[in-house]
Design an enzyme around this catalytic site. Structure first.
Site, PDB file in Angstrom:
ATOM      1  N   HIS A   7      -4.711  -6.119 -11.457  1.00 48.17           N
ATOM      2  CA  HIS A   7      -4.200  -7.125 -10.529  1.00 48.17           C
ATOM      3  C   HIS A   7      -3.788  -8.398 -11.254  1.00 48.17           C
ATOM      4  CE1 HIS A   7      -6.764  -4.581  -7.880  1.00 48.17           C
ATOM      5  NE2 HIS A   7      -5.703  -4.711  -7.104  1.00 48.17           N
ATOM      6  N   GLU A  52       0.827  -1.217   0.000  1.00 42.53           N
ATOM      7  CA  GLU A  52       0.000   0.000   0.000  1.00 42.53           C
ATOM      8  C   GLU A  52       0.855   1.258   0.000  1.00 42.53           C
ATOM      9  OE1 GLU A  52      -2.859  -0.324  -0.796  1.00 42.53           O
ATOM     10  OE2 GLU A  52      -3.234  -2.411  -0.270  1.00 42.53           O
TER      11      GLU A  52
END
Length: 555
Positions: A457, A370
């Site tokens: 992703h 993140e």
């Protein structure tokens, strides 16, 4: 683990010249660019002819970086002229990176007739002597439109954006602000457009910030990207660790003054605001279990600290923005929220508590992932759509993995498995595999035409696979007790150069040669440029970068 303005865990989301010398260097650059007529377009020209004495990135103090930015800002007019921009175009300095040998890479955004140019970013490269080493551009197109008067009213663009948000399944969609007029140059012919940001809630409870680009004359939707990406996961604790705290009256505050003042807050299952600070009487935090709120905070705080240390000690970067200032973390977001995300707007990382609020998503690789979305935003700013979206997501996987190896935590040893501790599948298998991405049933091992139309992703698998091949090579290998067996597209054997060199090459490419629109072909060029600058064009490292890209069918 995802991207940009907010990005969740997964679909799992020293040397200093004097002021006078700096100014002279900028003037020399402008002159040399004019003399050379230098343009090195989005294909990533701007490649040094041989390895310099030391092309690794310097760690700049906040004050030195600020001075470099100020000096670059003082010469934007001459630089714009030198690189051949039109009279209506202006440059805005966004970042400056300096190599140990004095080479400088200055990153700019562009405006046209006062309007932001989306996809107009570029990097100007200057040698240690002040000579031009070219320009890397996000687009080679000439930025020009007939005029900047829009036939479509802002309300029309807003309706288009709300329709797009509804189609995406967002709930409670509402325009965050009035549409802003821009020049869209990231794809196709540059056009006058509106950018509308629609906020709401995605299907899985993740906050939504959908950016919709609408042609300001025809009303046609040109582009859209979700700044808060979808993802799922379940938490993992890091065991007994040391975290940064500071005395606050008779108590201790969870604040890391050694790492830019990073602080961790408790949202108490709310979905808005900063949350409450964590205090403790004896400076012993958490109990190894999710039964008290402090435990998730310990893991998040520790993950941010290890990521900061990795950036500083390995990448020689002073925090996400390279300015010495820390982000902050928020834990206990929402109820039963199975995700984590990065948000540029708050400059913060946010973690849910997982299924039943019993498994916080605060594992080490999630934190590294993140925080690295913030790093990407502060450097190349890769658009979270198309192939650049896959590269954005892969960058977070790459550095999340690097942080995990760097930390040497016995509870979470380094590996090339993404999210292996969060048991997202419920059967103990990882979320993603870097050695053979397709083992997850969704990700791509190799590039193919049209791959950019899929979820970032899954398309991230191509770059993840490249990074594994570059680091460890193809074939069977056992690392820290994990068995890998990495194939190649053409069946040829690739011998890795080691993870440390692979990390250095990827970071240099990201920070100095990639732009917002970089795709896989341009990523290949960018990493070759980085390898050439660091090790030379005849080096084993350069040749292995080329071989690893061929191994994932990027040529």
């Amino acid at each position: 683990m995802d991207s940009r303005s907010t990005s969740p865990i997964s679909g799992i989301s020293r040397f200093r010249r004097s002021r006078t010398a700096l100014a002279a260097g900028a003037a020399t650059l402008a002159a040399s660019l004019l003399a050379a007529g230098a343009t090195a377009g989005s294909a990533g020209a701007a490649t040094p002819t041989s390895a310099s004495a030391d092309a690794s990135t310097l760690t700049l103090s906040a004050s030195v970086r600020a001075e470099l930015l100020r000096e670059a800002g003082a010469t934007t007019v001459s630089t714009a002229k030198a690189i051949g921009l039109g009279g209506k175009e202006k440059l805005i300095v966004r970042d400056v990176v300096k190599d140990a040998d004095g080479t400088t890479h200055t990153r700019y955004e562009r405006t046209y007739d006062g309007l932001p140019v989306l996809g107009g970013d570029l990097v100007v490269h200057e040698s240690p002597t002040g000579a031009s080493q070219g320009v890397t551009k996000a687009t080679d197109a000439d930025i020009k439109v007939a005029d900047t008067r829009a036939a479509l009213a802002p309300s029309g663009a807003e309706r288009t954006a709300l329709t797009a948000a509804k189609s995406a399944g967002d709930k409670g969609a509402d325009a965050d602000r009035s549409p802003r007029k821009v020049i869209w140059a990231a794809t196709g012919k540059p056009a006058l457009a509106y950018e509308t940001v629609v906020t709401g809630v995605q299907k899985d409870g993740t906050p939504s910030k959908l950016h919709v680009i609408t042609d300001a004359d025809t009303g046609k939707k040109l582009y859209e990207y979700q700044a808060v990406e979808n993802g799922t996961g379940q938490g993992q604790h890091n065991g007994k660790v040391t975290i940064g705290t500071v005395r606050s009256g008779s108590q201790w505050l969870m604040k890391d003054t050694a790492r830019g003042g990073h602080q961790t807050y408790n949202l108490k299952h709310k979905e808005e605001g900063k949350g409450s600070a964590f205090y403790d009487a004896d400076n012993v935090w958490g109990n190894y279990k999710p039964t008290i709120a402090q435990t998730a905070a310990v893991d998040a705080h520790y993950g941010a600290a290890k990521t900061w240390d990795y950036y500083k000690n390995v990448l020689h970067r002073n925090g996400i923005r390279n300015n010495g200032k820390g982000a902050y973390s928020r834990v206990h977001f929402g109820t039963g929220y199975v995700n984590a995300f990065w948000d540029d707007d708050c400059f913060c990382m946010t973690y849910g508590d997982g299924e039943g609020d019993k498994k916080p998503l605060t594992s080490l690789d999630v934190a590294g992932h993140e925080m690295s979305h913030g790093l990407t935003s502060a450097t190349a700013n890769l658009e979270y759509s198309g192939e650049s979206g896959g590269l954005n997501e892969a960058t977070s996987d790459i550095f999340g993995t690097a942080v995990e190896f760097y930390a040497k935590n016995p509870k979470d040893v380094g590996d090339y498995l993404i999210g292996e501790k969060i048991d997202i599948n419920g059967d103990g298998t990882p979320l993603r595999y870097m050695d053979k991405p397709s083992k997850d049933g969704l990700s791509y091992d190799y590039w193919k035409r049209g791959v950019g139309n899929d979820d970032p992703h899954f398309t991230s698998g191509i770059a993840n696979h490249f990074f594994y091949l570059l680091s460890e090579g193809s074939g069977r290998k056992v690392i820290n007790g994990v068995t890998y067996n990495s194939p190649t597209y053409d069946g040829r054997t690739v011998k890795g150069i080691g993870r440390a060199k692979a990390e250095k090459i990827w970071y240099k490419a990201l920070a100095t040669y990639m732009t917002s629109t970089t795709n896989y072909a341009k990523a290949r060029t960018a990493t070759l440029s980085a390898a050439k600058a660091l090790y030379g064009s005849t080096s084993t490292e350069y040749k292995t970068v080329n071989a690893a890209w061929a191994g994932v069918n990027v040529k």
